[in-house]
Design a protein around this motif. Structure first.
Motif, PDB file in Angstrom:
ATOM      1  N   ARG A   8      17.178   2.914  33.211  1.00 26.03           N
ATOM      2  CA  ARG A   8      18.384   2.041  33.167  1.00 26.03           C
ATOM      3  C   ARG A   8      19.875   2.360  33.487  1.00 26.03           C
ATOM      4  NH1 ARG A   8      16.750  -2.344  28.368  1.00 26.03           N
ATOM      5  NH2 ARG A   8      14.408  -2.463  28.954  1.00 26.03           N
ATOM      6  N   SER A  10      23.626   3.479  32.705  1.00 26.80           N
ATOM      7  CA  SER A  10      24.237   3.715  31.855  1.00 26.80           C
ATOM      8  C   SER A  10      25.582   4.245  32.408  1.00 26.80           C
ATOM      9  CB  SER A  10      23.865   4.752  30.850  1.00 26.80           C
ATOM     10  OG  SER A  10      24.653   5.238  29.766  1.00 26.80           O
ATOM     11  N   CYS A 102      22.427  -1.894  24.151  1.00 23.60           N
ATOM     12  CA  CYS A 102      22.137  -1.534  25.412  1.00 23.60           C
ATOM     13  C   CYS A 102      21.249  -2.502  26.090  1.00 23.60           C
ATOM     14  CB  CYS A 102      21.302  -0.082  25.854  1.00 23.60           C
ATOM     15  SG  CYS A 102      20.901   0.237  27.630  1.00 23.60           S
ATOM     16  N   GLU A 131      29.442   0.320  25.419  1.00 20.10           N
ATOM     17  CA  GLU A 131      28.078   0.208  26.110  1.00 20.10           C
ATOM     18  C   GLU A 131      27.779  -1.492  25.947  1.00 20.10           C
ATOM     19  OE1 GLU A 131      24.302   0.729  28.389  1.00 20.10           O
ATOM     20  OE2 GLU A 131      26.371   1.616  28.096  1.00 20.10           O
ATOM     21  N   LYS A 134      30.182  -3.254  28.307  1.00 13.22           N
ATOM     22  CA  LYS A 134      30.076  -2.980  29.738  1.00 13.22           C
ATOM     23  C   LYS A 134      28.908  -3.830  30.259  1.00 13.22           C
ATOM     24  CE  LYS A 134      27.472  -0.442  32.876  1.00 13.22           C
ATOM     25  NZ  LYS A 134      25.916  -0.165  33.051  1.00 13.22           N
ATOM     26  N   ARG A 135      28.045  -4.032  29.556  1.00 16.01           N
ATOM     27  CA  ARG A 135      26.837  -5.019  29.700  1.00 16.01           C
ATOM     28  C   ARG A 135      27.016  -6.374  29.579  1.00 16.01           C
ATOM     29  NH1 ARG A 135      22.564  -1.800  30.955  1.00 16.01           N
ATOM     30  NH2 ARG A 135      22.764   0.264  30.659  1.00 16.01           N
ATOM     31  N   HIS A 137      27.215  -8.112  26.791  1.00 20.34           N
ATOM     32  CA  HIS A 137      26.463  -8.435  25.653  1.00 20.34           C
ATOM     33  C   HIS A 137      27.559  -8.938  24.629  1.00 20.34           C
ATOM     34  CE1 HIS A 137      22.891  -7.306  27.429  1.00 20.34           C
ATOM     35  NE2 HIS A 137      23.038  -6.218  27.353  1.00 20.34           N
ATOM     36  N   TYR A 168      34.648  -3.899  34.223  1.00 19.78           N
ATOM     37  CA  TYR A 168      33.376  -4.496  34.550  1.00 19.78           C
ATOM     38  C   TYR A 168      33.379  -6.024  34.610  1.00 19.78           C
ATOM     39  CZ  TYR A 168      30.845  -0.073  34.352  1.00 19.78           C
ATOM     40  OH  TYR A 168      30.643   1.232  34.399  1.00 19.78           O
TER      41      TYR A 168
END
Length: 285
Positions: A8, A10, A102, A131, A134-135, A137, A168
């Motif tokens: 994945r 990162s 993540c 993290e 960035k994703r 969540h 992002y």
């Protein structure tokens, strides 16, 4: 050995959230495999047979790392109840909490914190809040912030969480970070979140930042302000041009009140028993 799972992405250099490197794949135990695949019964059986829950690969990846990466909360709970180290760190500075962020598993994040995971980590470790932002969540991010993670924690390489959210284009995270009191002009060294939003041509984020008092005149290391980075004749350029004049008196008053209340603003305003329109105005609702 079965085929290796896909690695994945990162933001932290060349390592990934779990680091399935050939060097560690060969020495993975059956416990690692069961945890990664979420096979709870197999995991319990292996533990009952005497497998050490803290066995690690050559890269110091534990079964708890695996369970959290997959978002397998039941497997993670069994491991923790049997003595798994909640703050285990891989050679790349990855913790189970980072892997849970993540994967976007709020349940795993909550449980790890209940078992003593450290949400605010040292600089040499990978940052869970960066993290999760960035994703995108958001729920995991809110859990970390509720557990006293510094909303302005600056990663030397990636800047503040707000800067990452702008880079992002995670608009929901940008809004929540601002609500939680993130400093609107703190980014990555001289580059502000507004620079990042302008560079990404995101007018919605630009408007959010300027509503919260972002300084349009801040210049980065290249001595450029956000307007210099906006694409010509774009919605971002138009939004920035509209904000170039002096702010309205109501906006100045709102910013002044919020500045006085500080990061407690989100919670204190609701206790002041203000008229509903004024409360909504101060909370940007």
């Amino acid at each position: 050995i079965s085929a290796m799972p896909s690695i994945r992405e990162s933001p932290y250099g060349n390592y990934v959230c779990h680091m399935f490197q050939e060097s560690s794949w060969a020495d993975r135990s059956p416990l690692h495999e069961a945890a990664f695949q979420g096979r709870l019964l197999s995991l319990k059986t292996l533990i009952a047979q005497g497998f050490n829950v803290n066995i690690v690969t050559i890269d110091r990846i534990s079964a708890l790392h695996e369970a959290c990466l997959g978002g397998h909360v039941a497997c993670a709970k069994v491991l923790l109840e049997n003595g798994a180290r909640v703050n285990a760190v891989s050679v790349d500075g990855i913790t189970p909490l980072f892997n849970a962020c993540c994967s976007g598993s709020a349940a795993c994040v909550n449980m790890l914190l209940e078992f003593g995971a450290r949400p605010q980590l040292e600089n040499h470790l990978a940052s869970p809040i960066h993290e999760t932002v960035k994703r995108g969540h958001r729920e995991c991010m809110e859990i970390l912030l509720a557990n006293d993670v510094d909303v302005d924690q600056e990663d030397p390489q990636y800047g503040t969480p707000l800067y990452v959210a702008c880079m992002y284009q995670r608009t929901d995270c940008v809004k929540k970070l601002l609500e939680f009191g993130a400093s609107v002009d703190l980014g990555k060294r001289l580059d502000t979140p507004l620079h990042a939003a302008a560079r990404k041509s995101n007018a919605e984020v630009v408007n959010l930042l300027t509503d919260y008092g972002a300084n349009l005149r801040c210049r980065n290391a290249e001595f450029k302000c956000a307007l210099d980075l906006a694409a010509p004749n774009s919605t971002v350029e138009w939004a920035l041009l509209l904000r170039e004049g002096p702010a309205t008196l109501t906006q100045l008053c709102r910013l002044c009140i919020r500045r006085c209340l500080g990061r407690s603003c989100l919670f204190v305003v609701q206790k002041l028993h203000l008229p509903e329109p004024l409360e909504k105005f101060l909370l940007y609702r």
